[in-house]
Scaffold this motif. Structure first.
Motif, PDB file in Angstrom:
ATOM      1  N   ALA A 283      -5.933  -9.849   1.810  1.00 34.11           N
ATOM      2  CA  ALA A 283      -4.475  -9.997   1.850  1.00 34.11           C
ATOM      3  C   ALA A 283      -4.106 -11.401   2.309  1.00 34.11           C
ATOM      4  O   ALA A 283      -4.782 -11.989   3.165  1.00 34.11           O
ATOM      5  CB  ALA A 283      -3.860  -8.961   2.783  1.00 34.11           C
ATOM      6  N   SER A 284      -3.032 -11.903   1.759  1.00 33.77           N
ATOM      7  CA  SER A 284      -2.568 -13.234   2.139  1.00 33.77           C
ATOM      8  C   SER A 284      -1.884 -13.201   3.496  1.00 33.77           C
ATOM      9  O   SER A 284      -1.080 -12.312   3.782  1.00 33.77           O
ATOM     10  CB  SER A 284      -1.599 -13.773   1.083  1.00 33.77           C
ATOM     11  N   THR A 285      -2.210 -14.183   4.330  1.00 37.42           N
ATOM     12  CA  THR A 285      -1.524 -14.370   5.605  1.00 37.42           C
ATOM     13  C   THR A 285      -0.621 -15.593   5.567  1.00 37.42           C
ATOM     14  O   THR A 285      -0.126 -16.041   6.598  1.00 37.42           O
ATOM     15  CB  THR A 285      -2.549 -14.530   6.743  1.00 37.42           C
ATOM     16  N   ILE A 301      -7.650  -6.396   4.680  1.00 36.83           N
ATOM     17  CA  ILE A 301      -7.053  -5.198   5.263  1.00 36.83           C
ATOM     18  C   ILE A 301      -7.788  -3.984   4.716  1.00 36.83           C
ATOM     19  O   ILE A 301      -8.240  -3.979   3.572  1.00 36.83           O
ATOM     20  CB  ILE A 301      -5.536  -5.102   4.988  1.00 36.83           C
ATOM     21  N   THR A 302      -7.930  -2.972   5.545  1.00 40.36           N
ATOM     22  CA  THR A 302      -8.660  -1.766   5.174  1.00 40.36           C
ATOM     23  C   THR A 302      -7.697  -0.709   4.655  1.00 40.36           C
ATOM     24  O   THR A 302      -6.654  -0.460   5.256  1.00 40.36           O
ATOM     25  CB  THR A 302      -9.432  -1.203   6.375  1.00 40.36           C
ATOM     26  N   VAL A 303      -8.049  -0.106   3.524  1.00 37.24           N
ATOM     27  CA  VAL A 303      -7.261   0.985   2.934  1.00 37.24           C
ATOM     28  C   VAL A 303      -8.161   2.217   2.880  1.00 37.24           C
ATOM     29  O   VAL A 303      -9.294   2.147   2.388  1.00 37.24           O
ATOM     30  CB  VAL A 303      -6.758   0.612   1.534  1.00 37.24           C
ATOM     31  N   ALA A 318       0.828   7.263  -3.654  1.00 39.53           N
ATOM     32  CA  ALA A 318       1.830   7.118  -2.595  1.00 39.53           C
ATOM     33  C   ALA A 318       1.173   6.740  -1.276  1.00 39.53           C
ATOM     34  O   ALA A 318       1.684   5.893  -0.527  1.00 39.53           O
ATOM     35  CB  ALA A 318       2.626   8.409  -2.447  1.00 39.53           C
ATOM     36  N   GLU A 319       0.027   7.351  -0.967  1.00 40.53           N
ATOM     37  CA  GLU A 319      -0.687   7.027   0.266  1.00 40.53           C
ATOM     38  C   GLU A 319      -1.203   5.591   0.229  1.00 40.53           C
ATOM     39  O   GLU A 319      -1.135   4.859   1.228  1.00 40.53           O
ATOM     40  CB  GLU A 319      -1.838   7.999   0.462  1.00 40.53           C
ATOM     41  N   ALA A 320      -1.716   5.167  -0.930  1.00 39.45           N
ATOM     42  CA  ALA A 320      -2.183   3.785  -1.059  1.00 39.45           C
ATOM     43  C   ALA A 320      -1.037   2.802  -0.855  1.00 39.45           C
ATOM     44  O   ALA A 320      -1.187   1.784  -0.171  1.00 39.45           O
ATOM     45  CB  ALA A 320      -2.820   3.582  -2.430  1.00 39.45           C
ATOM     46  N   GLY A 326       1.782  -0.920   5.362  1.00 43.35           N
ATOM     47  CA  GLY A 326       1.421  -0.993   6.770  1.00 43.35           C
ATOM     48  C   GLY A 326       0.401  -2.076   7.050  1.00 43.35           C
ATOM     49  O   GLY A 326       0.481  -2.781   8.062  1.00 43.35           O
ATOM     50  N   GLY A 327      -0.557  -2.228   6.147  1.00 45.04           N
ATOM     51  CA  GLY A 327      -1.582  -3.241   6.332  1.00 45.04           C
ATOM     52  C   GLY A 327      -1.032  -4.653   6.202  1.00 45.04           C
ATOM     53  O   GLY A 327      -1.380  -5.542   6.983  1.00 45.04           O
TER      54      GLY A 327
END
Length: 455
Positions: A283-285, A301-303, A318-320, A326-327
């Motif tokens: 993920a980009s910061t 980030i962990t999924v 939807a959960e992903a 959130g991540g």
């Protein structure tokens, strides 16, 4: 606007981000590997004016200090040392004569896979491979010095500089930079030490506790030590499927990437039989103040995926989507995620808009030449399997990059085909249980059933 000029008389030292320190460690473990070679290439028709291109490359290196940096370790501490651009702005020219397209592609690929001497020549290279009527320019970096946005920044600035020198003969007019990568490192250090950073790390513990990393079935036993050798299988997604993914995502109120990662989680569940597993999404910061900075702005980030006996695809997607939101809200804080073997990321080709997207989708005129995107392998062999989705205006391209110590090419080809078929069925039948989605096309299913004597 004024032309940016930099005249470094003394080397400047900077600390590394946590992500860069991890990449340095991986580099020292396998300095000859190309697993963390990044970069991109473009084809000029006809070939570029060589003196103009040389000046343009020098201007880009002068503008971005990461491209003229080396990485040196002393007493266990690694520092980034910024040097004068004259030491790092060399353009290498390779004459290929009347090489055919296959020979051209092999030559560009070989140049892209050359290892980097991070402590000597640094983390950037510019190579022009030319034929009588065209040429391919490779602008490569080690991942320690760049991310996907950085690659677009480098190319955008190269195009601006080439046009400026080809037109007026004077350098490009760029806004001066008011921040640098060292500012990002300082912000990261402050966050890690803060109560907010502690809360973010607690969130990551809640995601990862009790879950196993996904474990794909392998074609060959895992070696005692990884060689970090990889290859890529890539396909341009058919336009109807691209539209179907975007329409299904819009109906579900999620991003196209959330739809794709949900489909990928279903694929992993079907391949492995695991019901509770994690994968990683780089993920980009990057923040607004770093929009024009070349550097490594990435944290994984962990999924986590969970499957019951009849979990519907809509629930997985939807959960992903929720976990991605959130991540991303906590991606700025690095955390100890442990070893991961499967990752997935999405790169929007329109992140800088305008001509950069046109280069990817079609071609543009730059200083009297036509410039188009030239596919070149990169970031191969980092883990068992890394999936990269590049999103153009009307297209998606899916690349499966895999560890050649573990998988046969035919296995990954088949897996990519299964993913696209499953993605299409997930868009068409999102309320079906994950276990009922089709992984092979109807004609292939008929053939397999016939081979098994099931009809």
């Amino acid at each position: 606007m004024t032309e940016v000029l930099v005249n470094d008389t003394e080397p400047v030292e900077h600390a590394l981000s946590q992500g860069q320190r991890s990449l340095w460690l991986l580099h020292t473990m396998a300095p000859g590997s190309s697993a963390y070679n990044a970069g991109g290439a473009g084809r000029f028709r006809p070939g570029p004016d060589l003196p103009v291109l040389t000046r343009a490359v020098r201007a880009v290196v002068r503008r971005h200090d990461m491209l003229r940096s080396v990485f040196v370790e002393n007493d266990g501490v690694v520092r980034r040392i910024v040097r004068d651009e004259r030491e790092h702005a060399r353009l290498r020219v390779v004459d290929l004569g009347d090489a055919d397209d296959g020979e051209l592609h092999r030559a560009v690929t070989a140049a892209s896979r050359e290892p980097y001497d991070l402590s000597g020549r640094g983390a950037f290279r510019a190579v022009l491979l030319r034929r009588p009527h065209d040429a391919v320019l490779l602008l490569g970096t080690h991942h320690i010095a760049s991310d996907a946005t950085s690659q677009w920044l480098i190319w955008r600035d190269l195009m601006d500089a080439y046009e400026a020198y080809a037109g007026s003969g004077r350098g490009p007019l760029w806004y001066p930079a008011h921040t640098g990568y060292h500012d990002h490192v300082a912000r990261e250090e402050d966050l890690v030490a803060s109560p907010r950073g502690a809360r973010m790390r607690e969130y990551w513990r809640s995601v990862t506790d009790g879950a196993d990393a996904v474990q794909l079935p392998l074609d060959r036993p895992r070696p005692a030590a990884p060689s970090y050798h990889g290859r890529t299988v890539a396909r341009r997604v058919p336009a109807p499927l691209t539209r179907a993914v975007r329409e299904a995502a819009a109906r579900a109120g999620v991003s196209p990437f959330a739809h794709l990662i949900g489909a990928f989680q279903v694929l992993l569940h079907r391949y492995t039989g695991q019901h509770d597993f994690t994968l990683v999404c780089p993920a980009s910061t990057r923040r607004r103040q770093s929009a024009e900075v070349v550097g490594y702005f990435v944290n994984p980030i962990t999924v986590r995926a969970r499957f019951g006996p009849a979990t519907p695809v809509t629930e997985v997607i939807a959960e992903a989507a929720g976990q991605l939101r959130g991540g991303m809200a906590r991606a700025a804080c690095p955390y100890e995620h442990g070893a991961f073997r499967v990752s997935m990321t999405m790169v929007p080709a329109d992140r800088l808009g305008g001509r950069m997207q046109q280069v990817y989708d079609h071609e543009v005129e730059v200083g009297g030449r036509l410039l188009s995107y030239f596919e070149v392998p990169h970031l191969e062999g980092q883990c068992d399997l890394s999936v990269e989705v590049t999103e153009g205006a009307d297209t998606l391209t899916v690349a499966f990059r895999y560890d050649t110590d573990l998988f046969e090419p035919a296995t990954i080809e088949a897996m990519l085909g299964h993913f696209l078929t499953l993605t299409e069925d997930a868009a068409r039948r999102p309320h079906e249980p994950a276990g009922r989605l089709a992984m092979v096309a109807a004609d292939e299913r008929e053939r397999l059933l016939a081979l098994g004597g099931a009809r």
